[in-house]
Write a protein that holds these residues in place. Structure first.
Motif, PDB file in Angstrom:
ATOM      1  N   ALA A 196      -6.406  50.260 -81.329  1.00  0.00           N
ATOM      2  CA  ALA A 196      -6.948  51.606 -81.166  1.00  0.00           C
ATOM      3  C   ALA A 196      -7.788  51.549 -79.888  1.00  0.00           C
ATOM      4  CB  ALA A 196      -7.804  52.007 -82.355  1.00  0.00           C
ATOM      5  N   ILE A 197      -7.464  52.404 -78.930  1.00  0.00           N
ATOM      6  CA  ILE A 197      -8.140  52.423 -77.637  1.00  0.00           C
ATOM      7  C   ILE A 197      -8.870  53.755 -77.531  1.00  0.00           C
ATOM      8  CG2 ILE A 197      -7.825  52.286 -75.142  1.00  0.00           C
ATOM      9  CD1 ILE A 197      -5.002  50.942 -76.040  1.00  0.00           C
ATOM     10  N   THR A 198     -10.188  53.709 -77.560  1.00  0.00           N
ATOM     11  CA  THR A 198     -10.989  54.922 -77.595  1.00  0.00           C
ATOM     12  C   THR A 198     -11.694  55.146 -76.264  1.00  0.00           C
ATOM     13  OG1 THR A 198     -11.349  54.649 -79.960  1.00  0.00           O
ATOM     14  CG2 THR A 198     -12.848  56.131 -78.801  1.00  0.00           C
ATOM     15  N   ALA A 199     -11.460  56.322 -75.691  1.00  0.00           N
ATOM     16  CA  ALA A 199     -12.144  56.741 -74.465  1.00  0.00           C
ATOM     17  C   ALA A 199     -13.325  57.606 -74.865  1.00  0.00           C
ATOM     18  CB  ALA A 199     -11.191  57.522 -73.565  1.00  0.00           C
ATOM     19  N   THR A 200     -14.471  57.325 -74.254  1.00  0.00           N
ATOM     20  CA  THR A 200     -15.711  58.029 -74.566  1.00  0.00           C
ATOM     21  C   THR A 200     -16.492  58.235 -73.269  1.00  0.00           C
ATOM     22  OG1 THR A 200     -17.804  57.850 -75.763  1.00  0.00           O
ATOM     23  CG2 THR A 200     -16.724  55.795 -75.183  1.00  0.00           C
ATOM     24  N   ASN A 201     -17.493  59.083 -73.312  1.00  0.00           N
ATOM     25  CA  ASN A 201     -18.334  59.289 -72.126  1.00  0.00           C
ATOM     26  C   ASN A 201     -19.429  58.232 -72.021  1.00  0.00           C
ATOM     27  OD1 ASN A 201     -16.996  61.583 -71.186  1.00  0.00           O
ATOM     28  ND2 ASN A 201     -18.102  62.882 -72.629  1.00  0.00           N
ATOM     29  N   ARG A 202     -19.518  57.377 -72.999  1.00  0.00           N
ATOM     30  CA  ARG A 202     -20.513  56.310 -72.992  1.00  0.00           C
ATOM     31  C   ARG A 202     -19.919  55.046 -72.367  1.00  0.00           C
ATOM     32  NH1 ARG A 202     -24.849  57.431 -76.226  1.00  0.00           N
ATOM     33  NH2 ARG A 202     -25.278  55.235 -76.527  1.00  0.00           N
ATOM     34  N   PHE A 203     -20.719  54.036 -72.208  1.00  0.00           N
ATOM     35  CA  PHE A 203     -20.291  52.705 -71.766  1.00  0.00           C
ATOM     36  C   PHE A 203     -19.730  52.689 -70.347  1.00  0.00           C
ATOM     37  CE2 PHE A 203     -19.299  52.995 -76.423  1.00  0.00           C
ATOM     38  CZ  PHE A 203     -20.498  52.433 -76.845  1.00  0.00           C
TER      39      PHE A 203
END
Length: 98
Positions: A34-41
């Motif tokens: 599962a590859i999750t894109a977020t505005n964090r990190f």
């Protein structure tokens, strides 16, 4: 129900995008990710190995770090090399933002 006296340093909700992918490498190692894109990190992605439940925050710089994938996901050197070839295609470049 009342929460104990927790001292929250952060508590946010964010819409994310998650890609689920399953593939078998040339050495016949199966990956369910599962590859999750977020505005964090700082633009790095959350990569979760669904078989082991292990998750890491990964960007291109992490893929360059010797032994990182082996240690994080408990892989052999060959398995880590094959996984990194795939991850280079998905993690892209890191965007540094405030």
């Amino acid at each position: 129900m009342q929460l104990p006296d927790y001292d929250f340093m952060s508590d946010m909700t964010e819409d994310t995008s998650t890609r689920f992918t399953t593939f078998i490498t040339p050495s016949l190692k199966r990956f369910d990710l599962a590859i999750t894109a977020t505005n964090r990190f700082y633009g790095k992605k959350l990569i979760t190995d669904l078989q082991s439940g292990k998750t890491a925050i990964i960007g291109p710089d992490d893929l360059e770090e010797e032994g990182y994938l082996e240690y994080t996901f408990k892989l052999t050197e060959e398995e880590a090399m094959e996984l990194s070839q795939f991850l280079y295609l998905v993690v892209g470049t890191v965007n540094f933002t405030d």
